[in-house]
Enzyme design. Structure first.
Site, mmCIF file in Angstrom:
data_model
loop_
_atom_site.group_PDB
_atom_site.id
_atom_site.type_symbol
_atom_site.label_atom_id
_atom_site.label_comp_id
_atom_site.label_asym_id
_atom_site.label_seq_id
_atom_site.Cartn_x
_atom_site.Cartn_y
_atom_site.Cartn_z
ATOM 1 C CG ASN A 147 1.022 2.575 6.161
ATOM 2 O OD1 ASN A 147 2.079 2.515 5.510
ATOM 3 N ND2 ASN A 147 1.107 1.437 7.100
ATOM 4 C CG MET A 172 10.889 0.131 5.552
ATOM 5 S SD MET A 172 9.455 -0.867 5.367
ATOM 6 C CE MET A 172 9.754 -2.196 6.366
ATOM 7 N NE ARG A 173 13.746 5.946 9.436
ATOM 8 C CZ ARG A 173 14.884 5.680 10.327
ATOM 9 N NH1 ARG A 173 14.710 5.866 11.544
ATOM 10 N NH2 ARG A 173 16.076 5.048 9.825
ATOM 11 C CB SER A 204 6.054 -0.450 -6.879
ATOM 12 O OG SER A 204 5.446 -1.151 -5.763
ATOM 13 C CG ASN A 205 2.157 0.791 -2.941
ATOM 14 O OD1 ASN A 205 0.858 0.409 -3.127
ATOM 15 N ND2 ASN A 205 3.029 0.030 -2.346
ATOM 16 C CG HIS A 218 -0.096 -3.728 6.951
ATOM 17 N ND1 HIS A 218 1.421 -3.726 7.382
ATOM 18 C CD2 HIS A 218 -0.492 -5.038 7.374
ATOM 19 C CE1 HIS A 218 1.759 -4.706 8.163
ATOM 20 N NE2 HIS A 218 0.749 -5.652 7.855
ATOM 21 C CE LYS A 276 12.378 7.276 18.877
ATOM 22 N NZ LYS A 276 12.004 7.751 20.189
HETATM 23 C C1 GRF Z 1 4.471 -2.538 0.208
HETATM 24 O O1 GRF Z 1 4.275 -3.924 0.403
HETATM 25 C C2 GRF Z 1 3.552 -1.896 1.366
HETATM 26 O O2 GRF Z 1 2.300 -2.685 1.668
HETATM 27 C C3 GRF Z 1 4.521 -1.986 2.481
HETATM 28 O O3 GRF Z 1 5.749 -1.776 1.945
HETATM 29 C C4 GRF Z 1 5.749 -2.075 0.551
HETATM 30 C C5 GRF Z 1 6.393 -1.059 -0.380
HETATM 31 O O4 GRF Z 1 6.474 -1.258 -1.538
HETATM 32 N N1 GRF Z 1 4.163 -0.961 3.499
HETATM 33 P P1 GRF Z 1 6.644 -0.085 -2.638
HETATM 34 O O5 GRF Z 1 8.100 0.655 -2.175
HETATM 35 O O6 GRF Z 1 5.823 0.650 -2.688
HETATM 36 O O7 GRF Z 1 7.283 -1.026 -3.761
#
Ligand code: GRF
Length: 209
Positions: free
Chosen positions: A114, A97-98, A18-19, A116, A70
């Site tokens: 990144n 997620m690494r 989604s980002n 967070h 990693k």
């Molecule tokens: C987000 O909450 C971001 O902050 C974290 O992982 C999530 C990713 O969401 N690092 P998406 O895949 O962008 O929907």
């Protein structure tokens, strides 16, 4: 003030993306001077790769084996080569997620960012929104930062705050944080494109427009 130059972004993600979508939307709306050149995932069939296809962007699965947590070794090398082959100058971690390692950071110095889902330095690591809720924090939020060798420790570019309500669940709080993520990430990247960010030690100075 630095020089404006359109970013050539490579996205690394493991999940929904989604980002990345918010970045593509910002580009389409003229709010972000960038192109997304390729999307790389360590998870086969991740939604982020589907989104890439929908937008006719190259979406590549790279097998992270043998590592569990990693990006290193052959997989890291393969990611670097793929990013270079697409002319990437800015690496955007979007739900990746690494832990990224020095090889990637050296290949793109000061150019790996990144997002967070917490107000760093509070609650680094996994399920940060849930950590904030369990801790009883009254505010939560998100942080866009440059990536260094630590876990969620790099210099902070943009932060956004949301309230924590007493009837919040992990899911409702995460949704509120994500709304802010979707604004904060394109905004931070646009500052980078405009050449307005200067890193001095831990501090990122944002020069005026
Ligand atoms: C987000 O909450 C971001 O902050 C974290 O992982 C999530 C990713 O969401 N690092 P998406 O895949 O962008 O929907």
């Amino acid at each position: 003030m630095g020089r404006m130059s359109k970013l050539c972004i490579g996205v690394l993600g493991s999940g929904s993306g989604s980002n990345m979508q918010s970045i593509l939307d910002a580009i389409a709306a003229g709010r972000l001077a960038a192109d997304v050149a390729c999307v790389i995932s360590d998870v086969p069939g991740a939604r982020i790769l589907e989104r890439a296809r929908t937008h006719q962007l190259p979406g590549v699965y790279i097998d992270p084996a043998p590592f569990k947590t990693k990006l290193d070794g052959m997989a890291e090398q393969c990611v670097i080569e793929t990013l270079r082959a697409h002319g990437v100058d800015t690496v955007v971690l979007a739900g990746f997620m690494r832990m990224v390692k020095p090889g990637l950071l050296r290949a793109f110095p000061q150019r790996v960012v990144n997002i967070h889902p917490a107000l760093l330095p509070a609650f680094p690591g996994m399920q940060a929104w849930e950590q904030a809720l369990k801790h009883g924090a009254k505010v939560a939020g998100c942080t866009v930062h440059f990536v260094d060798e630590g876990m969620d420790t790099g210099p902070i570019i943009v932060q956004r705050v949301v309230p924590v309500h007493c009837d919040d669940t992990a899911a409702s709080l995460h949704a509120r944080i994500q709304e802010q993520e979707h604004q904060a990430y394109p905004e931070a990247l646009q500052l980078l494109a405009e050449g307005r960010l200067r890193v001095e030690g831990r501090r990122v100075l944002v020069q005026s427009a």
